[in-house]
Write an enzyme that holds these catalytic residues in place. Structure first.
Site, PDB file in Angstrom:
ATOM      1  N   CYS A 124      -5.414  -1.948   1.243  1.00 36.13           N
ATOM      2  CA  CYS A 124      -4.086  -1.956   1.853  1.00 36.13           C
ATOM      3  C   CYS A 124      -4.095  -2.285   3.337  1.00 36.13           C
ATOM      4  CB  CYS A 124      -3.409  -0.610   1.626  1.00 36.13           C
ATOM      5  SG  CYS A 124      -3.399  -0.098  -0.114  1.00 36.13           S
ATOM      6  N   HIS A 278       2.299   0.025   6.075  1.00 35.86           N
ATOM      7  CA  HIS A 278       1.950  -0.188   4.676  1.00 35.86           C
ATOM      8  C   HIS A 278       2.876   0.645   3.808  1.00 35.86           C
ATOM      9  CE1 HIS A 278       0.013  -0.190   0.871  1.00 35.86           C
ATOM     10  NE2 HIS A 278      -0.552   0.987   1.018  1.00 35.86           N
ATOM     11  N   ASN A 309       4.074   0.010  -4.169  1.00 33.52           N
ATOM     12  CA  ASN A 309       2.910  -0.206  -3.311  1.00 33.52           C
ATOM     13  C   ASN A 309       2.193  -1.460  -3.791  1.00 33.52           C
ATOM     14  OD1 ASN A 309       0.331  -0.189  -2.168  1.00 33.52           O
ATOM     15  ND2 ASN A 309       0.067   2.016  -2.343  1.00 33.52           N
TER      16      ASN A 309
END
Length: 353
Positions: A124, A278, A309
């Site tokens: 990420c 993020h 996500n």
């Protein structure tokens, strides 16, 4: 005997993001869809994560397909031809081949050959790692323009019945073109890792384990690993996480990294027009906003509600949506920060394209 002096590429003082692109798969998965596989509810998922839907790619759409879609939009917006690219960087942990890289295939599709092309495996934080490297390549004179892509097909590496992470994840891609600038458009990168928490997010087992499990599942002890057929889907490596460890680390440590990125850029929170973290969890985002004491004038990216996500793709996707909904933010300063498996992190202040 002294060696002849070597020529060096001319250095550049500044870079900026010239163009931004995104690709979102058409398949939308709701919380009710997810709850077919896990004992949960739409209300619980919304309260704990802020996620309402997530996009997932069908079987015939690959990581490279999504990367190409995002890259072509970024190139068009930047007004740059693929032949002008000095490097192609793809941040991904879901390209299904250990080699060759997704970036090499993407460069070929775009017509960027013979630009150097390589992948980044930083989960990420991968997009912020890519920005750091693209910025350095342009400033060093090694490239005039660099394409940085975050692309993930996380639906390939989830077990729908797994409760720690599967319901969080979506698919997609985002891309930017970085080029030279007369003024600073990308601030200093604050990036790093904490390998002591290596096992907080990861796979259920390794590919070496798959070989052994495949042989056992097929009772094919006389066959080589390459000949054994995988008949048990449970042996395929899938993602899992220690949610509490990740949550505490993200909330307490990543706010510090974000502040370091502000300090390195020489600006204060009130100078920002946007905060683009993020998209891991809405609660993490909210806590970071509090710890950074961001004023209400700062727009906060909350793409996670609709996209879930998407790992390396989450920051460029969130940036793309933020600019679509708030075009007046273009040209303003945004703080972006990525963090995830490794554990790894990266942050920069950028001028929004």
């Amino acid at each position: 005997m002294s060696a002849p002096a070597l020529k060096q590429a001319p250095l550049r003082e500044h870079t900026r993001i010239l163009g931004l692109g995104a690709y979102r798969p058409d398949v939308i998965v709701t919380n009710d869809d997810v709850c077919q596989w896990i004992d949960s509810s739409d209300e619980w998922i919304r309260q704990r994560t802020g996620i309402v839907t997530r996009h997932r790619a069908p079987a015939d759409i690959s990581v490279i397909d999504m990367a190409e879609g995002a890259a072509r939009e970024a190139l068009a917006k930047a007004g740059i031809e693929a032949t002008q690219l000095g490097a192609v960087i793809v941040s991904t942990v879901t390209h299904p081949f250990a080699t060759p890289s997704a970036a090499a295939s993407l460069a070929d599709r775009l017509g960027a050959t013979p630009a150097p092309a390589f992948d980044i495996s930083a989960a990420c934080a991968g997009y912020c790692y890519g920005i750091a490297q693209g910025d350095a390549l342009v400033r060093s004179g090694a490239a005039d323009y660099v394409l940085v892509v975050g692309a993930e097909k996380l639906s390939d590496v989830i077990d729908n019945t797994e409760r720690t992470i599967s319901f969080l994840l979506g698919d997609g891609a985002g891309a930017v073109v970085i080029g030279p600038s007369e003024t600073a458009g990308i601030g200093p990168s604050v990036w790093g890792s904490d390998g002591s928490k290596w096992d907080a997010i990861g796979m259920t087992h390794s590919l070496l384990d798959v070989r052994e499990l495949a042989l056992a599942a097929n009772k094919a002890g006389s066959l080589s690993a390459g000949e054994a057929e995988v008949t048990d889907a449970a042996i395929w490596p899938t993602l899992r996480q220690d949610g509490q460890t990740v949550f505490r680390w993200a909330v307490w440590e990543m706010a510090k990294v974000a502040q370091q990125a502000l300090d390195a850029a020489g600006i204060a929170a009130e100078d920002l027009v946007a905060f683009i973290p993020h998209q891991a969890n809405m609660r993490i985002i909210d806590e970071m906003v509090k710890k950074l004491k961001l004023p209400e004038t700062v727009k906060v990216a909350r793409d996670i509600a609709d996209a879930g996500n998407t790992s390396a793709a989450s920051i460029p996707l969130a940036t793309h949506r933020l600019l679509q909904e708030n075009p007046e933010l273009s040209g303003g300063l945004a703080l972006q920060i990525g963090f995830g498996a490794g554990l790894v992190f990266g942050a920069q202040v950028i001028v929004l394209p």
